[in-house]
Design a protein around this motif. Structure first.
Motif, short mmCIF file in Angstrom:
data_model
loop_
_atom_site.label_atom_id
_atom_site.label_comp_id
_atom_site.label_asym_id
_atom_site.label_seq_id
_atom_site.Cartn_x
_atom_site.Cartn_y
_atom_site.Cartn_z
N MET A 1 -17.55 26.56 30.20
CA MET A 1 -16.50 26.72 29.22
C MET A 1 -16.88 25.91 27.98
N LYS A 2 -16.89 26.57 26.82
CA LYS A 2 -17.25 25.89 25.56
C LYS A 2 -16.02 25.19 25.00
N ILE A 3 -16.22 23.92 24.55
CA ILE A 3 -15.16 23.19 23.88
C ILE A 3 -15.71 22.59 22.59
N SER A 4 -14.82 22.31 21.64
CA SER A 4 -15.22 21.71 20.38
C SER A 4 -15.65 20.26 20.64
N GLY A 5 -16.55 19.75 19.82
CA GLY A 5 -17.03 18.37 19.97
C GLY A 5 -15.94 17.33 19.86
N VAL A 6 -14.86 17.62 19.11
CA VAL A 6 -13.78 16.65 18.97
C VAL A 6 -12.75 16.74 20.09
N ASP A 7 -12.93 17.70 21.01
CA ASP A 7 -12.02 17.84 22.15
C ASP A 7 -12.54 17.16 23.40
N ILE A 8 -13.66 16.46 23.30
CA ILE A 8 -14.23 15.75 24.45
C ILE A 8 -13.33 14.57 24.79
N ARG A 9 -13.06 14.39 26.08
CA ARG A 9 -12.22 13.29 26.56
C ARG A 9 -12.99 12.48 27.60
N PRO A 10 -12.64 11.18 27.79
CA PRO A 10 -13.33 10.39 28.82
C PRO A 10 -13.19 11.05 30.18
N GLY A 11 -14.29 11.08 30.93
CA GLY A 11 -14.28 11.71 32.25
C GLY A 11 -14.80 13.12 32.23
N ASN A 12 -14.84 13.76 31.04
CA ASN A 12 -15.38 15.12 30.95
C ASN A 12 -16.87 15.11 31.28
N ILE A 13 -17.30 16.13 31.99
CA ILE A 13 -18.73 16.32 32.27
C ILE A 13 -19.20 17.42 31.33
N ILE A 14 -20.21 17.11 30.51
CA ILE A 14 -20.71 18.11 29.57
C ILE A 14 -22.22 18.30 29.75
N GLU A 15 -22.67 19.50 29.35
CA GLU A 15 -24.09 19.79 29.37
C GLU A 15 -24.60 19.51 27.97
N TYR A 16 -25.59 18.61 27.86
CA TYR A 16 -26.10 18.23 26.55
C TYR A 16 -27.60 18.02 26.66
N GLU A 17 -28.35 18.68 25.80
CA GLU A 17 -29.82 18.61 25.78
C GLU A 17 -30.42 18.81 27.17
N GLY A 18 -29.93 19.79 27.88
CA GLY A 18 -30.48 20.15 29.18
C GLY A 18 -30.10 19.25 30.34
N GLY A 19 -29.24 18.25 30.11
CA GLY A 19 -28.83 17.34 31.18
C GLY A 19 -27.33 17.35 31.38
N LEU A 20 -26.88 16.75 32.47
CA LEU A 20 -25.45 16.60 32.75
C LEU A 20 -25.03 15.20 32.34
N TRP A 21 -24.00 15.12 31.49
CA TRP A 21 -23.54 13.84 30.97
C TRP A 21 -22.06 13.69 31.19
N LYS A 22 -21.63 12.46 31.51
CA LYS A 22 -20.21 12.16 31.68
C LYS A 22 -19.77 11.33 30.48
N ALA A 23 -18.69 11.77 29.81
CA ALA A 23 -18.15 11.02 28.68
C ALA A 23 -17.48 9.76 29.21
N VAL A 24 -17.95 8.59 28.76
CA VAL A 24 -17.41 7.31 29.23
C VAL A 24 -16.37 6.80 28.24
N LYS A 25 -16.73 6.72 26.96
CA LYS A 25 -15.81 6.26 25.92
C LYS A 25 -15.88 7.22 24.75
N ILE A 26 -14.74 7.38 24.07
CA ILE A 26 -14.74 8.21 22.86
C ILE A 26 -14.07 7.44 21.73
N GLN A 27 -14.45 7.77 20.50
CA GLN A 27 -13.80 7.19 19.34
C GLN A 27 -13.79 8.24 18.24
N HIS A 28 -12.59 8.62 17.82
CA HIS A 28 -12.45 9.60 16.74
C HIS A 28 -12.50 8.86 15.42
#
Length: 187
Positions: A1-28
């Motif tokens: 599922m595609k989401i906008s870069g500003v909709d990322i929340r802590p705990g989200n798992i995203i695919e980035y540069e061919g790897g699996l990444w978990k968002a730890v902290k965010i700052q808008h």
């Protein structure tokens, strides 16, 4: 599922540069000049690397859904931990460093949640709190105020925690697994 870069929340798992990444902290951030962006601190789920990335609202990332399955911890052998799927009784072995410091709190028969990506385990979640027994606790120093004085104690699994003065060796307590701190005296 595609989401906008500003909709990322802590705990989200995203695919980035061919790897699996978990968002730890965010700052808008909204600078006075230029467009707003989301500063995201991410941790790679496969090798543990950390990365800081800026995502603009126009950028999209792939949000990954993980399957969670209940497993039971059976035993540890060397650096490997053996778990059993509670539905089909299949056993898998995982390295103990996948759990980090929480591995010390594993107990025989404990139920854990495994997060799987394309049937490959990538993380293990223990219960947030477990019971453990104090095997060694320092003596109370007379004259200390009870309000903020905690003393060091060692649990039956070898982990050191700070406990209130009234806790003695042989007492069973409830411990927060991930913060590794005293919660309350066990019932």
């Amino acid at each position: 599922m595609k989401i906008s870069g500003v909709d990322i929340r802590p705990g989200n798992i995203i695919e980035y540069e061919g790897g699996l990444w978990k968002a730890v902290k965010i700052q808008h951030t909204q600078p006075g000049k230029g467009g707003a962006y989301m500063q995201v601190e991410m941790k790679n789920l496969l090798d543990g690397r950390k990365n800081n990335v800026r995502f603009r609202s126009a950028e999209t990332v792939e949000k990954v859904r993980l399957d969670t399955r209940e497993y039971q911890f059976l035993f540890a052998e060397g650096d490997m931990l053996t778990f059993m799927d509670k539905e089909n009784y299949e056993q898998i072995e995982l390295p103990s460093d996948m759990l980090g410091d929480a591995a010390a709190f594993l107990q025989d028969g404990m139920d854990v949640m495994l997060e799987l990506y394309e049937e490959k385990p990538i993380s293990v979640q223990l219960p947030d709190q477990v019971e453990a027994e104090i095997v060694e606790a320092d003596a109370v120093v007379k004259g200390q105020t009870a309000s903020s004085s905690y003393k060091p104690a060692i649990l039956d699994n070898g982990v050191r925690v700070m406990v209130p003065p009234h806790i003695t060796a042989g007492t069973r307590i409830v411990v927060d697994v991930y913060a590794q701190e005293y919660v309350k005296k066990a019932d």
